[in-house]
Design an enzyme around this catalytic site. Structure first.
Site, PDB file in Angstrom:
ATOM      1  N   GLY B  48       0.941  -1.119  -0.030  1.00  0.00           N
ATOM      2  CA  GLY B  48       0.124   0.054   0.082  1.00  0.00           C
ATOM      3  C   GLY B  48       0.751   1.201  -0.093  1.00  0.00           C
ATOM      4  O   GLY B  48       0.661   2.244   0.693  1.00  0.00           O
ATOM      5  N   CYS B  49       1.852   1.327  -0.810  1.00  0.00           N
ATOM      6  CA  CYS B  49       2.556   2.492  -1.076  1.00  0.00           C
ATOM      7  C   CYS B  49       2.909   3.045  -2.538  1.00  0.00           C
ATOM      8  O   CYS B  49       2.690   2.038  -3.532  1.00  0.00           O
ATOM      9  CB  CYS B  49       4.080   2.011  -0.677  1.00  0.00           C
ATOM     10  SG  CYS B  49       4.802   2.970   0.490  1.00  0.00           S
ATOM     11  N   GLN B  50       2.794   4.113  -2.846  1.00  0.00           N
ATOM     12  CA  GLN B  50       2.943   4.473  -4.023  1.00  0.00           C
ATOM     13  C   GLN B  50       4.085   4.289  -4.735  1.00  0.00           C
ATOM     14  O   GLN B  50       4.257   4.042  -5.955  1.00  0.00           O
ATOM     15  CB  GLN B  50       2.381   6.021  -4.371  1.00  0.00           C
ATOM     16  CG  GLN B  50       0.949   6.162  -4.060  1.00  0.00           C
ATOM     17  CD  GLN B  50       0.586   7.654  -3.872  1.00  0.00           C
ATOM     18  OE1 GLN B  50       1.062   8.470  -3.071  1.00  0.00           O
ATOM     19  NE2 GLN B  50      -0.414   8.190  -4.458  1.00  0.00           N
ATOM     20  N   GLY B 118       2.057   6.043   2.309  1.00  0.00           N
ATOM     21  CA  GLY B 118       3.587   5.223   2.402  1.00  0.00           C
ATOM     22  C   GLY B 118       4.103   5.193   3.943  1.00  0.00           C
ATOM     23  O   GLY B 118       4.294   4.483   4.682  1.00  0.00           O
TER      24      GLY B 118
END
Ligand code: PLP
Ligand code: PLP
Lengths: 395, 136, 395, 136
Positions: B48-50, B118
């Site tokens: 779940g991090c860009q 993030g």
């Protein structure tokens, strides 16, 4: 200068010193749109299509007028072909569940589709065929034709202008080709409708979707066009009050489309604001819009092209209304953060086209997108900030 | 943690210009040691991090230490700061720490409300490691 | 007087000399709600959850704060239990398709349900069991229990306060009963939430739906509560951009609820306005609201009861927030038209409860519904106009 | 039709007070002859109306006449006006008539935009009858 006058129509630019280059995500809203919604909310706020009272009639009348405005804007024959939705995403889900689930054998899409034009087809578990792209991300029309030939009764679902790479598909030609093989066609005009006129009669599309918030209108409202001939094939989707002729516990007689699809209290203020947005757009006119935006894009591209190590993913000349790029050895995310710190609002990331990014072997890009109000000063500030960001990251 | 955090807060507050602040973070990011390619595996990756971020824990004399990396320089710098703040502490000390304190760093990335934040995910990973140790 | 101060908060009453007695259809919106939306539209208008830019973060932050406000308002444990929807109708459709279709054996409803709480269950083709009513339209709890006993794994879907007859169900008791038999419960709080506090933790509801536009908020926005324990059982509904972790052509990894259900660009301004509406409601407080509205309803009932040949369909004392009636030998539709001509806005017709009307052997009623801003002068003008209308029609 | 319409327009314009206008329509509604119960069948009933309305056609010497009824007095009056305006005309004459003209009556019920507008449905029924005759 007309461009400055247009900017004055948007309260945002009085309130903010930001450089807004993210109109492909959502556009700013002109005062006339906000005023139209305010008039509903303060002068004739009532629910629609239910009451015999005058206030309700006033609201109903404005809501139905908005439908007419949108119908004329898209050059549709009959206003009952226009259904109000939440936006493009809901429009595509509606077509998937109410039409394609029963009547399409499979779905053919391009390699540039937005997630909103991929997931709804996955959900109805139809085989998904992706048209191959040639170099520069343009569709291979021969491959498209072979898919059509192999798959009778397909639904073709095509993005008009790519939100991630600014490419515009030759949809008129593609619709004609699809029809020759008996396929029906849905057009995702989320990105194109604010930049070029859409003439549904001329295109002969079967379904077409737009979002208000990308057309200088409010959030929470969009429109879906369904060709009249297909209405008898379409099943109910979201059901409830307002969509009905008669309700019994064991069955329901529905009203015809569009009402069958507008159950519950719709976004009345949103629909009215959407109508006002279209009127605003028409008052500016596509002649001006196209010329102005092409100028701005050309100006931006000219300067971007001079930046060392810049990477584009399509032919520079084919980019319309938005530009996607990377700088080699720099992560787009770092650029996004530093541009933001310099008041430049662009979007970085996968732009909801992960499969396309995967095809290109990248994670994402920096995307600059323009609107009716974007001016050269915006581009200058962006280029200056971009250069500084690159220097900081490389240095 | 509090002490290291305050050092960073002070250091970052020296910069009047926000760009200088990020210059500093970029610098940290560039100088931070990299993970080996074979360490960049899903187990250590933040979901779940860009961008891609990895955090590996090390336990020495009951205390936790963190090795971090990212494919973006700024996030690398931020991860480095985080790893440093939480380093050399007992799992329970980490769990007792109020993450709201980190907002004092004044970095927008930390307080970003987006669903794939993030920074929050990194902190969660560090907390998860601390919990695992505490339990084990 | 607080009541006059409240009225001043609503621009509508400055603009209009109408007597608005149709708040059960939609409420008027206070200035603070319109200002909150205006601030989004003019100061930090951007798409949410996508950009790393500051403008987008500002919008995301306000949108998520609205979710928190609504979560606290309903006393839910975790804000991820609150999903933004278009309104109650969409919320119920979502539960039908994503949960009940797979996990409910049948659906048990009351005899007072709104079409929006009937049709979605028809659509998933589940057996529909209707709880019998006792005299005065109150539910027969013994019959309810027998239905629960005969139908394991039922979903119970109950209106809280009837939009057509002002009766409030004993939902806490009914939820507890349902849970005893292993059934899950959905509460349609469309009508109740603006009149009385809803405490989900205390009620222990599994699903609950509300609409912004019936809570002094904007159109096009609502909220659905889904109990955290049930999240793992819920399938995707409308799908598309923004709801995802990773997309491949052959499958998609979704984000957790609520994001899984908020694909596409949501009604950002609407959500923010909804949050402001809840804050407004809380600033007035339910203590005042309940007292004020009960006074107004009692005042109206007192005068209505004196009218010759008036017909009520439930115990006079049990009517809350709305009153339904007929005058014998006069058609409710005629009354609606004549009241409208005298500037009194009430709703006449079936109020989206045709099966209930059929049960009562009538076509519809005249419904008067009140809000936080309704005053005695409104009731006086209504009664006067009603008497004149009756005289004209009987005369 | 034009003549009868103008009569009604004139008559209705005599009333300054809108309530008097409706008094007049109610009066028309009350005095209008009723249908027999066995005539109130689905075939003659208007679909998509908030109240029940029936229109029966009669053909005499090639001209159409209409018998109307409704369960609400005002709609009965309105139906009566409509039936009267279109009475004693050839089907083709009816089809040639521009219904926009009816808006001049200034009755809100006529211009109501709601999807179940009874007035529009009534006019549609009359046109349908005229079309059927024309074809037959
Ligand atoms: C009890 C009840 N349920 C459901 C609805 C539908 O709500 P919405 O129109 O906001 O979807 C309403 C509103 O008419 C209602 O009163
Ligand atoms: C090409 C395209 N399709 C679909 C969408 C989804 O539109 P919306 O978010 O308004 O539902 C977008 C917007 O991001 C888009 O650019």
């Amino acid at each position: 200068m007309q461009s400055e006058m247009i900017r004055d129509d948007f309260a945002f630019f009085n309130h903010s010193d930001l450089v807004y280059l993210d109109s492909a995500s959502t556009t700013q809203k002109p005062k006339s749109v906000l005023e139209a919604m305010d008039a509903y909310n303060t002068q004739y706020c009532a629910n629609i299509h239910r009451s015999s009272h005058g206030l309700g009639n006033a609201a109903t009348s404005k809501y139905e007028t908005a439908r007419e405005i949108i119908g004329k804007f898209l050059h549709v024959g009959d206003k009952s072909e226009i259904i109000f939705t939440k936006g493009v995403t809901e429009g595509i889900n509606l077509v998937a569940q109410s039409y394609a689930k029963e009547h399409a054998s499979c779905v053919i899409i391009s390699a540039l589709e937005h997630h909103s034009n991929i997931l709804p087809w996955q959900q109805i578990k139809k085989p998904l065929h992706v048209i191959q792209t040639k170099e520069n991300l343009t569709p291979d029309l021969e491959h498209f034709e072979s898919l059509l030939a192999q798959n009778p009764n397909a639904l073709v679902a095509l993005i008009h202008t790519s939100n991630a790479f600014g490419i515009t598909h030759p949809i008129k030609e593609m619709i004609a080709l699809a029809h020759r093989y008996g396929a029906k066609v849905l057009i995702d005009a989320a990105q194109s409708a604010s930049h070029m006129p859409i003439n549904i009669s001329d295109l002969d599309a079967d379904f077409l979707v737009i979002s208000g918030h990308k057309l200088y209108g409010p959030t929470g409202i969009g429109a879906l066009y369904i060709k009249k001939d297909l209405h008898p094939l379409c099943n109910p989707y979201q059901v409830g009050g307002g969509a009905i002729m008669q309700v019994f516990y064991d069955h329901t007689e529905y009203l015809p489309i569009p009402y069958m699809y507008e159950s519950g209290t719709p976004n009345i203020a949103g629909a009215i604001g959407f109508g006002a947005a279209i009127e605003y757009l028409q008052s500016v006119g596509y002649a001006y819009i196209a010329k102005h935006e092409q100028n701005i894009i050309a100006y931006a591209l000219e300067q971007l092209s001079q930046i060392e190590d810049i990477l584009f993913y399509t032919q520079v000349a084919s980019m319309q209304s938005n530009i996607s790029f990377n700088i080699s050895n720099i992560h787009h995310h770092d650029l996004g953060i530093l541009l933001d710190k310099q008041k430049v609002q662009v979007r970085v990331g996968h732009h909801c086209v992960q499969p396309t990014m995967r095809f290109l072997g990248i994670d994402g890009t920096v995307r600059v997108s323009v609107g009716i109000y974007t001016n050269k000063a915006d581009i200058d500030q962006f280029i200056k900030a971009l250069k500084r960001s690159i220097a900081m990251l490389k240095g | 943690m509090q002490e290291k955090l305050e050092n960073y807060i002070e250091e970052l507050s020296l910069f009047d210009d926000i760009m200088d602040k990020y210059e500093y973070i970029i610098d940290l990011g560039k100088r931070a040691p990299s993970l080996r390619e074979n360490e960049k595996i899903d187990e250590y990756k933040i979901q779940g991090c860009q961008s891609s971020v990895w955090i590996i824990k090390e336990l020495r004399e009951g205390k936790l230490y963190f090795k971090t990396d990212s494919d973006t320089v700024i996030v690398r710098g931020l991860a480095r700061i985080l790893g440093d703040i939480f380093a050399a502490h007992l799992p329970q000390e980490i769990l007792n720490f109020d993450t709201k304190e980190l907002e004092k760093l004044g970095l927008q990335e930390i307080i970003s409300p987006v669903r794939l934040n993030g920074f929050t995910s990194m902190i969660n990973k560090i907390y998860q490691y601390a919990k695992d140790e505490n339990r084990g």
